[in-house]
Design a protein around this motif. Structure first.
Motif, short mmCIF file in Angstrom:
data_model
loop_
_atom_site.label_atom_id
_atom_site.label_comp_id
_atom_site.label_asym_id
_atom_site.label_seq_id
_atom_site.Cartn_x
_atom_site.Cartn_y
_atom_site.Cartn_z
N ALA A 173 0.83 -1.21 0.00
CA ALA A 173 0.00 0.00 0.00
C ALA A 173 0.87 1.26 0.00
O ALA A 173 0.56 2.24 -0.69
N THR A 174 1.96 1.23 0.74
CA THR A 174 2.87 2.38 0.77
C THR A 174 3.56 2.57 -0.58
O THR A 174 3.69 3.70 -1.07
N LEU A 175 3.97 1.47 -1.18
CA LEU A 175 4.61 1.57 -2.51
C LEU A 175 3.63 2.16 -3.53
O LEU A 175 4.01 3.03 -4.33
N LEU A 176 2.40 1.68 -3.51
CA LEU A 176 1.40 2.20 -4.45
C LEU A 176 1.12 3.68 -4.17
O LEU A 176 0.95 4.47 -5.10
N GLY A 177 1.09 4.04 -2.88
CA GLY A 177 0.85 5.44 -2.54
C GLY A 177 1.97 6.36 -2.99
O GLY A 177 1.74 7.54 -3.26
N TYR A 304 1.23 6.24 5.27
CA TYR A 304 1.40 7.02 4.04
C TYR A 304 0.03 7.39 3.47
O TYR A 304 -0.90 6.60 3.46
N GLY A 305 -0.06 8.65 2.98
CA GLY A 305 -1.28 9.11 2.35
C GLY A 305 -2.27 9.74 3.30
O GLY A 305 -3.40 10.04 2.91
N ASN A 306 -1.88 9.96 4.56
CA ASN A 306 -2.80 10.52 5.55
C ASN A 306 -2.04 11.55 6.39
O ASN A 306 -1.08 11.22 7.08
N GLY A 307 -2.45 12.81 6.32
CA GLY A 307 -1.80 13.85 7.12
C GLY A 307 -0.45 14.23 6.55
O GLY A 307 -0.35 14.86 5.50
N ILE A 358 15.36 13.81 2.30
CA ILE A 358 14.23 13.15 2.97
C ILE A 358 13.44 14.26 3.63
O ILE A 358 13.94 14.98 4.51
N THR A 359 12.19 14.42 3.19
CA THR A 359 11.39 15.55 3.62
C THR A 359 10.08 15.09 4.25
O THR A 359 9.66 13.93 4.07
N ILE A 360 9.48 15.99 4.98
CA ILE A 360 8.12 15.79 5.52
C ILE A 360 7.22 16.79 4.81
O ILE A 360 7.48 18.00 4.82
N LYS A 361 6.18 16.29 4.19
CA LYS A 361 5.28 17.15 3.46
C LYS A 361 3.84 16.67 3.65
O LYS A 361 3.61 15.51 4.03
N PRO A 362 2.88 17.53 3.37
CA PRO A 362 1.47 17.12 3.50
C PRO A 362 1.16 15.99 2.51
O PRO A 362 1.69 15.95 1.41
#
Length: 363
Positions: A173-177, A304-307, A358-362
């Protein structure tokens, strides 16, 4: 994992006896037989398939009846000499079913030519519809074999996920996201029902024991770029990692392990990254106990994909030569070559075009 199952020295793999003992305890299913499944559509209900064939058969019968009735002057009925619509339907029925009583026959050259060029092909089509189930199975098998052969010839630089349990499913699921194409993911699992579900999910599946070389070869692991090792047992993870690394020296191997004491075995077996599920969960629990909000943020980052999401990406031309603090996203680390630099380290003060961040993003 027992003492006998651990390597006796640095860099040494389990002995043949230990490996045999480990291989006797894989996450396998009694019904597991090696096979490859490609993405499939949900099968139609049996009643709908039968109804569709009946409609097609009726359409062929009606078309044949109309052809005979339009050329009725070229046919002879032994009972009264003429052919009406009922006689045409009767002739079409007995002809398509290959009964042929002979009481209604084509007598003109045109009617006989029509029988050769039109009625006979319709008879074949009618019979094919009647035995369509058997032909459909044979056709589907041939088509599946052709698709598998074509997939083997074209698959390159893909991701092999060994184990489709909770860890494996979330990894996929993370790879697809993150934008990985479904066609670039191959699932290996010993259970037939799991592989059937993999096909329904639109992924390529290989049923078989992931500790066996022939199973991983069917997954084309030798040409893979990434390998995710996520079975349910630590000893199985060690054997899978050993086999995978033997087949592919260059792929990135990420392995999951339950106990910390088994993590060195995974690294010695060839895993590039080892994730300890039990200790990671414990650390998250401890953090959540001291600071529920910090625990919630960490859980958000791991989902992944939330927040908020943690993403690795290349440095853009506009960012090269500037500080990580000047990036639009929040940079937490810089990847330079094989090294991971904290954004506070002096070496990471200026970004290079060849770096990755390596970043943090919405989400």
């Amino acid at each position: 994992m027992t003492k006998n199952d651990q390597p006796s020295g640095p860099g040494r793999t389990p002995s043949r006896r230990s490996r045999y003992r480990l291989s006797r305890r894989p996450d396998s299913d009694p019904e597991s037989g090696s096979r490859i499944t490609l993405p499939t559509q949900p099968p139609q209900p049996p009643l709908r398939q039968v109804s569709r064939r009946l409609v097609l058969a009726l359409a062929v019968l009606v078309a044949t009846t109309l052809i005979v009735w339009l050329d009725r002057s070229g046919y002879n009925d032994n009972s009264d000499g003429s052919v009406d619509l009922l006689d045409a339907a009767y002739y079409a029925t007995v002809t398509l079913s290959t009964t042929g009583y002979g009481d209604v026959t084509p007598v003109s050259d045109g009617a006989r030519l029509t029988n050769i060029l039109v009625i006979t092909p319709l008879r074949v089509v009618f019979l094919i519809i009647l035995v369509g189930t058997t032909l459909e199975v044979l056709t589907e098998r041939t088509r599946q074999q052709w698709r598998i052969g074509r997939w083997k010839d074209t698959v390159r630089e893909h991701t092999v996920v060994i184990g489709y349990g909770t860890k494996g499913r979330h990894a996929v699921a993370t790879l697809l996201g993150q934008g990985v194409d479904r066609r670039e993911i191959v699932i290996v699992d010993p259970q037939a029902k799991v592989i059937d579900q993999v096909a329904m999910d639109g992924l390529v599946g290989v049923q078989g024991d992931g500790t066996r070389t022939e199973t991983l070869l069917r997954a084309e692991l030798a040409r893979a770029a990434r390998v995710v090792v996520a079975p349910g047992r630590d000893d199985t993870s060690v054997l899978v990692t050993l086999t995978a690394r033997q087949l592919n020296k260059h792929a990135t191997v990420v392995a999951a392990v339950r106990e910390d004491e088994n993590a060195p075995l995974l690294r010695q077996s060839g895993a590039d990254v080892v994730v300890t599920s039990s200790s990671s969960a414990g650390r998250l629990l401890g953090m959540s106990m001291l600071s529920p909000h910090a625990g919630a943020v960490m859980e958000d980052l791991l989902t992944y994909g939330n927040g908020l999401d943690v993403v690795e990406r290349p440095v853009t031309k506009a960012e090269a030569g500037h500080s990580p603090r000047d990036c639009v996203d929040l940079v937490v680390a810089v990847v330079r070559g094989r090294r991971v630099l904290n954004y506070t380290e002096p070496e990471a003060a200026v970004l290079q075009l060849t770096d990755r961040v390596i970043t943090i993003k919405p989400a």
